[in-house]
Design a protein around this motif. Structure first.
Motif, PDB file in Angstrom:
ATOM      1  N   ALA A  52       0.847  -1.195   0.000  1.00 34.54           N
ATOM      2  CA  ALA A  52       0.000   0.000   0.000  1.00 34.54           C
ATOM      3  C   ALA A  52       0.880   1.241   0.000  1.00 34.54           C
ATOM      4  O   ALA A  52       2.029   1.204   0.451  1.00 34.54           O
ATOM      5  N   THR A  53       0.322   2.329  -0.483  1.00 39.29           N
ATOM      6  CA  THR A  53       1.023   3.607  -0.399  1.00 39.29           C
ATOM      7  C   THR A  53       0.862   4.147   1.020  1.00 39.29           C
ATOM      8  O   THR A  53      -0.053   3.746   1.748  1.00 39.29           O
ATOM      9  N   PRO A  54       1.734   5.058   1.424  1.00 41.05           N
ATOM     10  CA  PRO A  54       1.574   5.666   2.746  1.00 41.05           C
ATOM     11  C   PRO A  54       0.196   6.331   2.915  1.00 41.05           C
ATOM     12  O   PRO A  54      -0.394   6.235   3.989  1.00 41.05           O
ATOM     13  N   GLY A  55      -0.314   6.954   1.875  1.00 43.54           N
ATOM     14  CA  GLY A  55      -1.634   7.580   1.954  1.00 43.54           C
ATOM     15  C   GLY A  55      -2.737   6.563   2.196  1.00 43.54           C
ATOM     16  O   GLY A  55      -3.659   6.803   2.985  1.00 43.54           O
ATOM     17  N   GLU A  56      -2.658   5.420   1.506  1.00 47.07           N
ATOM     18  CA  GLU A  56      -3.651   4.359   1.715  1.00 47.07           C
ATOM     19  C   GLU A  56      -3.579   3.827   3.142  1.00 47.07           C
ATOM     20  O   GLU A  56      -4.617   3.612   3.788  1.00 47.07           O
ATOM     21  N   LEU A  57      -2.364   3.636   3.631  1.00 45.38           N
ATOM     22  CA  LEU A  57      -2.202   3.158   5.008  1.00 45.38           C
ATOM     23  C   LEU A  57      -2.754   4.170   6.013  1.00 45.38           C
ATOM     24  O   LEU A  57      -3.404   3.790   6.989  1.00 45.38           O
ATOM     25  N   ALA A  58      -2.500   5.448   5.773  1.00 46.72           N
ATOM     26  CA  ALA A  58      -3.012   6.487   6.674  1.00 46.72           C
ATOM     27  C   ALA A  58      -4.537   6.443   6.732  1.00 46.72           C
ATOM     28  O   ALA A  58      -5.127   6.525   7.817  1.00 46.72           O
ATOM     29  N   ARG A  59      -5.179   6.298   5.575  1.00 46.21           N
ATOM     30  CA  ARG A  59      -6.651   6.220   5.554  1.00 46.21           C
ATOM     31  C   ARG A  59      -7.148   4.985   6.279  1.00 46.21           C
ATOM     32  O   ARG A  59      -8.081   5.051   7.076  1.00 46.21           O
ATOM     33  N   VAL A  81       9.386  -3.154   7.478  1.00 42.25           N
ATOM     34  CA  VAL A  81       8.765  -2.800   6.195  1.00 42.25           C
ATOM     35  C   VAL A  81       9.846  -2.359   5.225  1.00 42.25           C
ATOM     36  O   VAL A  81      10.954  -1.998   5.634  1.00 42.25           O
ATOM     37  N   ARG A  82       9.491  -2.397   3.966  1.00 39.63           N
ATOM     38  CA  ARG A  82      10.396  -1.859   2.938  1.00 39.63           C
ATOM     39  C   ARG A  82       9.568  -0.950   2.038  1.00 39.63           C
ATOM     40  O   ARG A  82       8.383  -1.168   1.836  1.00 39.63           O
ATOM     41  N   ARG A  83      10.248   0.053   1.535  1.00 46.67           N
ATOM     42  CA  ARG A  83       9.630   0.967   0.571  1.00 46.67           C
ATOM     43  C   ARG A  83      10.179   0.634  -0.806  1.00 46.67           C
ATOM     44  O   ARG A  83      11.372   0.395  -0.958  1.00 46.67           O
ATOM     45  N   GLU A  84       9.288   0.663  -1.788  1.00 49.13           N
ATOM     46  CA  GLU A  84       9.681   0.413  -3.171  1.00 49.13           C
ATOM     47  C   GLU A  84       9.031   1.480  -4.046  1.00 49.13           C
ATOM     48  O   GLU A  84       7.978   2.012  -3.687  1.00 49.13           O
ATOM     49  N   PRO A  85       9.622   1.774  -5.182  1.00 48.45           N
ATOM     50  CA  PRO A  85       8.985   2.744  -6.081  1.00 48.45           C
ATOM     51  C   PRO A  85       7.606   2.238  -6.518  1.00 48.45           C
ATOM     52  O   PRO A  85       7.408   1.043  -6.727  1.00 48.45           O
ATOM     53  N   HIS A  86       6.685   3.165  -6.619  1.00 49.21           N
ATOM     54  CA  HIS A  86       5.335   2.827  -7.099  1.00 49.21           C
ATOM     55  C   HIS A  86       5.453   2.431  -8.567  1.00 49.21           C
ATOM     56  O   HIS A  86       6.129   3.106  -9.351  1.00 49.21           O
ATOM     57  N   PRO A  87       4.810   1.350  -9.000  1.00 56.61           N
ATOM     58  CA  PRO A  87       4.973   0.888 -10.383  1.00 56.61           C
ATOM     59  C   PRO A  87       4.397   1.846 -11.435  1.00 56.61           C
ATOM     60  O   PRO A  87       4.862   1.856 -12.571  1.00 56.61           O
ATOM     61  N   ASP A  88       3.418   2.687 -11.028  1.00 53.74           N
ATOM     62  CA  ASP A  88       2.766   3.562 -12.001  1.00 53.74           C
ATOM     63  C   ASP A  88       2.997   5.053 -11.767  1.00 53.74           C
ATOM     64  O   ASP A  88       2.731   5.857 -12.655  1.00 53.74           O
ATOM     65  N   ASP A  89       3.446   5.409 -10.587  1.00 52.79           N
ATOM     66  CA  ASP A  89       3.576   6.820 -10.235  1.00 52.79           C
ATOM     67  C   ASP A  89       4.914   7.035  -9.539  1.00 52.79           C
ATOM     68  O   ASP A  89       5.081   6.698  -8.371  1.00 52.79           O
ATOM     69  N   ARG A  90       5.871   7.613 -10.249  1.00 54.75           N
ATOM     70  CA  ARG A  90       7.223   7.789  -9.706  1.00 54.75           C
ATOM     71  C   ARG A  90       7.275   8.720  -8.499  1.00 54.75           C
ATOM     72  O   ARG A  90       8.246   8.727  -7.765  1.00 54.75           O
ATOM     73  N   ARG A  91       6.222   9.499  -8.275  1.00 53.99           N
ATOM     74  CA  ARG A  91       6.197  10.402  -7.128  1.00 53.99           C
ATOM     75  C   ARG A  91       5.882   9.667  -5.827  1.00 53.99           C
ATOM     76  O   ARG A  91       6.066  10.217  -4.748  1.00 53.99           O
ATOM     77  N   GLN A  92       5.383   8.447  -5.930  1.00 54.29           N
ATOM     78  CA  GLN A  92       4.954   7.704  -4.748  1.00 54.29           C
ATOM     79  C   GLN A  92       5.815   6.473  -4.513  1.00 54.29           C
ATOM     80  O   GLN A  92       6.585   6.068  -5.379  1.00 54.29           O
ATOM     81  N   VAL A  93       5.627   5.898  -3.329  1.00 51.88           N
ATOM     82  CA  VAL A  93       6.243   4.623  -2.998  1.00 51.88           C
ATOM     83  C   VAL A  93       5.145   3.682  -2.528  1.00 51.88           C
ATOM     84  O   VAL A  93       4.048   4.124  -2.164  1.00 51.88           O
ATOM     85  N   VAL A  94       5.446   2.393  -2.561  1.00 51.85           N
ATOM     86  CA  VAL A  94       4.558   1.413  -1.943  1.00 51.85           C
ATOM     87  C   VAL A  94       5.330   0.777  -0.794  1.00 51.85           C
ATOM     88  O   VAL A  94       6.548   0.615  -0.850  1.00 51.85           O
ATOM     89  N   VAL A  95       4.609   0.447   0.237  1.00 49.68           N
ATOM     90  CA  VAL A  95       5.190  -0.121   1.443  1.00 49.68           C
ATOM     91  C   VAL A  95       4.735  -1.571   1.540  1.00 49.68           C
ATOM     92  O   VAL A  95       3.564  -1.882   1.311  1.00 49.68           O
ATOM     93  N   SER A  96       5.660  -2.450   1.880  1.00 52.00           N
ATOM     94  CA  SER A  96       5.312  -3.860   2.093  1.00 52.00           C
ATOM     95  C   SER A  96       6.006  -4.344   3.358  1.00 52.00           C
ATOM     96  O   SER A  96       7.000  -3.772   3.798  1.00 52.00           O
ATOM     97  N   SER A  97       5.474  -5.405   3.934  1.00 51.34           N
ATOM     98  CA  SER A  97       6.078  -5.947   5.154  1.00 51.34           C
ATOM     99  C   SER A  97       7.191  -6.925   4.799  1.00 51.34           C
ATOM    100  O   SER A  97       7.220  -7.485   3.706  1.00 51.34           O
TER     101      SER A  97
END
Length: 144
Positions: A52-59, A81-97
């Protein structure tokens, strides 16, 4: 739903009080004392929902985005957790456990289930049957 009777209102009050007390007691059955309930909640959300993105997790966790950014940074520092580049939006990251986080969650669930099962042994067969019958409705109520 029609207006509640005095008996219904009393049942609602008892349900609120008992679920809050039980939840508090369950929180004390922790595996990793260095993690806050919020951090454990984030790890649980990632386990249930996946990356999930940080914004999704916050919600999902009902916290402000800047707070979630700090929580993610602390979890990342602990190797959970690890952060990875978002596959579709370079401005965001996705977080995974990480595997370490998954191991903590697995042990935490095991410990809490064992504790709750031990408590349930103190119930009568009739009380346990009522709890088992109510479990699906309580789960639905928790997710409304």
């Amino acid at each position: 739903m029609p207006e509640m009777s005095e008996d219904d209102l009393a049942a609602v009050s008892q349900l609120r009080s008992s679920t809050m007390r039980l939840a508090r007691r369950l929180r004390h059955q922790r595996v990793e004392e260095s993690l806050s309930p919020t951090e454990m909640g984030v790890l649980g959300t990632l386990a249930r929902c996946g990356k999930a993105t940080p914004g999704e997790l916050a919600r999902r966790e009902h916290v402000q985005p800047p707070s979630m950014t700090r929580i993610i940074a602390m979890l990342e520092e602990k190797g959970l957790v690890r952060r990875e580049p978002h596959p579709d939006d370079r401005r965001q990251v996705v977080v995974s456990s990480t595997e370490q986080a998954e191991a903590i969650l697995t042990e935490s669930r095991r410990r809490r289930n064992a504790w709750l099962a031990e408590l349930a042994e103190g119930l009568s067969k009739e009380e346990w049957a009522l709890i088992r019958a109510a479990a699906p409705a309580l789960s639905r109520l928790a997710h409304l």
